[in-house]
Design a protein around this motif. Structure first.
Motif, PDB file in Angstrom:
ATOM      1  N   UNK A  98       0.844  -1.200   0.000  1.00 22.53           N
ATOM      2  CA  UNK A  98       0.000   0.000   0.000  1.00 22.53           C
ATOM      3  C   UNK A  98       0.881   1.252   0.000  1.00 22.53           C
ATOM      4  N   UNK A  99       0.702   2.100  -1.012  1.00 17.80           N
ATOM      5  CA  UNK A  99       1.496   3.326  -1.073  1.00 17.80           C
ATOM      6  C   UNK A  99       1.107   4.303   0.048  1.00 17.80           C
ATOM      7  N   UNK A 100       1.993   5.238   0.308  1.00 21.07           N
ATOM      8  CA  UNK A 100       1.782   6.211   1.382  1.00 21.07           C
ATOM      9  C   UNK A 100       0.436   6.923   1.269  1.00 21.07           C
ATOM     10  N   UNK A 101       0.019   7.209   0.058  1.00 16.01           N
ATOM     11  CA  UNK A 101      -1.237   7.939  -0.144  1.00 16.01           C
ATOM     12  C   UNK A 101      -2.399   7.041  -0.552  1.00 16.01           C
ATOM     13  N   UNK A 102      -2.278   5.752  -0.308  1.00  9.11           N
ATOM     14  CA  UNK A 102      -3.373   4.827  -0.571  1.00  9.11           C
ATOM     15  C   UNK A 102      -3.506   4.457  -2.037  1.00  9.11           C
ATOM     16  N   UNK A 103      -4.663   3.941  -2.378  1.00  8.71           N
ATOM     17  CA  UNK A 103      -4.965   3.503  -3.740  1.00  8.71           C
ATOM     18  C   UNK A 103      -5.495   4.693  -4.529  1.00  8.71           C
TER      19      UNK A 103
END
Length: 159
Positions: A98-103
């Motif tokens: 999961x990236x820092x800023x979400x999907x």
């Protein structure tokens, strides 16, 4: 490599419930080839040798072509995957790491073009399950191939 502990034996009730959860996912709305791709790709990303070994063997038993199995790691460059399979692989990757800023809305939109709301929900549960299995097997260093006979994976003839 040797296993650190047998989490199935140490927590048998939790193990049984997680197996039941995983079995329920198999009967949900996602077709088997995509389920196999999800399991393999998440296991690659998580470095789970036990699960990667298991799911390559399962996919082989399910009739998956060897070249496609080799191409899962390079699915973006490969021409062997359908748009639906590519969407499932992208969803697997974003939910596994999961990236820092979400999907992103852009990725969500691309995936929704290929999957109904129900299918996307089912796919998300499939990604959740394999990530859970990966974490347990990486943590306790479950030995790849150690359960082949118990799970019928010796039928893949890959050992």
């Amino acid at each position: 490599m040797s296993a650190r502990l047998d989490y199935q034996q140490q927590s048998p009730e939790l193990f049984k419930k997680f197996v039941a959860f995983s079995q329920a996912i198999k009967t949900a709305g996602i077709e088997q080839p995509i389920h196999d791709l999800v399991n393999i790709r998440a296991s690659q990303l998580n470095g789970c040798g036990f699960c990667l070994d298991m799911h390559i063997k399962e996919a082989t038993i399910h009739g998956e072509r060897p070249l496609r199995l080799h191409h899962i790691a390079i699915w973006r460059e490969s021409t062997l995957f359908s748009p639906r399979e590519r969407a499932a692989l992208a969803w697997t990757e974003v939910l596994t790491r999961i990236p820092e800023h979400g999907v992103s809305d852009e990725l969500y939109g691309r995936v929704r073009e290929q999957f109904s709301e129900k299918e996307l929900s089912d796919l998300t549960y499939a990604v959740m399950a394999i990530n859970g299995w990966n974490r347990a097997n990486v943590a306790f260093q479950t030995v790849p191939g150690s359960s082949d006979k118990a799970f019928g994976l010796d039928k893949a003839n890959l050992s």
